[in-house]
Design a protein around this motif. Structure first.
Motif, short mmCIF file in Angstrom:
data_model
loop_
_atom_site.label_atom_id
_atom_site.label_comp_id
_atom_site.label_asym_id
_atom_site.label_seq_id
_atom_site.Cartn_x
_atom_site.Cartn_y
_atom_site.Cartn_z
N LEU A 192 0.83 -1.21 0.00
CA LEU A 192 0.00 0.00 0.00
C LEU A 192 0.86 1.25 0.00
CD1 LEU A 192 -2.94 -0.83 2.41
CD2 LEU A 192 -3.15 0.04 0.10
N ASN A 193 1.86 1.28 0.87
CA ASN A 193 2.74 2.44 0.93
C ASN A 193 3.50 2.63 -0.37
OD1 ASN A 193 2.01 3.15 3.54
ND2 ASN A 193 3.59 1.86 4.47
N ASP A 194 4.01 1.55 -0.93
CA ASP A 194 4.76 1.63 -2.19
C ASP A 194 3.88 2.13 -3.33
OD1 ASP A 194 6.96 0.69 -0.83
OD2 ASP A 194 6.78 -1.37 -1.61
N ASN A 195 2.66 1.59 -3.41
CA ASN A 195 1.75 2.00 -4.48
C ASN A 195 1.31 3.45 -4.34
OD1 ASN A 195 1.89 -0.51 -5.66
ND2 ASN A 195 -0.10 -1.19 -4.95
N ARG A 196 1.07 3.89 -3.12
CA ARG A 196 0.69 5.29 -2.91
C ARG A 196 1.82 6.23 -3.27
NH1 ARG A 196 -2.51 3.81 2.43
NH2 ARG A 196 -4.58 3.63 1.52
N ARG A 197 3.03 5.85 -2.93
CA ARG A 197 4.20 6.65 -3.27
C ARG A 197 4.37 6.72 -4.80
NH1 ARG A 197 7.79 3.98 -0.44
NH2 ARG A 197 7.16 5.08 1.44
N GLU A 198 4.21 5.58 -5.45
CA GLU A 198 4.36 5.54 -6.91
C GLU A 198 3.28 6.34 -7.62
OE1 GLU A 198 4.70 2.35 -10.59
OE2 GLU A 198 4.60 1.60 -8.54
N ILE A 199 2.04 6.24 -7.15
CA ILE A 199 0.96 6.99 -7.79
C ILE A 199 1.18 8.50 -7.62
CG2 ILE A 199 -0.78 7.15 -5.97
CD1 ILE A 199 -2.83 6.27 -8.04
N PHE A 200 1.72 8.90 -6.49
CA PHE A 200 2.04 10.32 -6.29
C PHE A 200 3.08 10.78 -7.31
CE2 PHE A 200 4.74 13.56 -4.31
CZ PHE A 200 3.80 14.55 -4.10
N GLN A 201 4.12 9.98 -7.49
CA GLN A 201 5.16 10.34 -8.46
C GLN A 201 4.62 10.35 -9.88
OE1 GLN A 201 8.12 7.42 -7.56
NE2 GLN A 201 8.91 8.56 -5.80
N LEU A 202 3.73 9.42 -10.20
CA LEU A 202 3.15 9.39 -11.54
C LEU A 202 2.26 10.61 -11.78
CD1 LEU A 202 2.24 5.62 -11.96
CD2 LEU A 202 4.10 6.88 -13.06
N ARG A 203 1.55 11.05 -10.75
CA ARG A 203 0.71 12.25 -10.90
C ARG A 203 1.57 13.48 -11.17
NH1 ARG A 203 -3.29 11.03 -5.91
NH2 ARG A 203 -4.71 9.65 -7.00
N LEU A 204 2.71 13.55 -10.52
CA LEU A 204 3.62 14.67 -10.78
C LEU A 204 4.13 14.63 -12.22
CD1 LEU A 204 5.78 14.83 -7.53
CD2 LEU A 204 3.98 16.40 -8.25
N LYS A 205 4.50 13.45 -12.68
CA LYS A 205 4.97 13.31 -14.06
C LYS A 205 3.87 13.64 -15.05
CE LYS A 205 8.67 10.00 -13.38
NZ LYS A 205 9.19 8.68 -13.76
N TYR A 206 2.63 13.26 -14.72
CA TYR A 206 1.50 13.55 -15.59
C TYR A 206 1.30 15.05 -15.73
CZ TYR A 206 -3.25 13.59 -17.43
OH TYR A 206 -4.36 13.82 -18.20
N GLN A 207 1.42 15.76 -14.62
CA GLN A 207 1.22 17.21 -14.64
C GLN A 207 2.30 17.93 -15.43
OE1 GLN A 207 -1.41 18.97 -13.52
NE2 GLN A 207 -2.34 17.00 -13.09
#
Length: 64
Positions: A18-33
């Motif tokens: 859960l922690n790893d996936n939440r961290r990764e989704i945060f990073q992906l959202r930054l890259k998306y923006q």
């Protein structure tokens, strides 16, 4: 990740995922923006994985 795979994991492994996936989704959202993300479908897959992990975590808490 399939639900059957999640059921075989321990509680600590589920929390770590859960922690790893939440961290990764945060990073992906930054890259998306910043328009650096090529695989936008990865965000949806991670959201579903997080939902599956949360569901299993809740089901285990209800059993205890």
């Amino acid at each position: 990740m399939k639900a059957s795979e999640i059921r075989q994991k321990t509680d600590d492994e589920i929390l770590q995922l859960l922690n790893d996936n939440r961290r990764e989704i945060f990073q992906l959202r930054l890259k998306y923006q910043t328009s650096e993300l090529k695989d936008t479908a990865r965000i949806g897959k991670l959201r579903k994985d997080i939902a599956r992990l949360e569901t299993e975590k809740t089901a285990r808490a209800a059993k205890a």
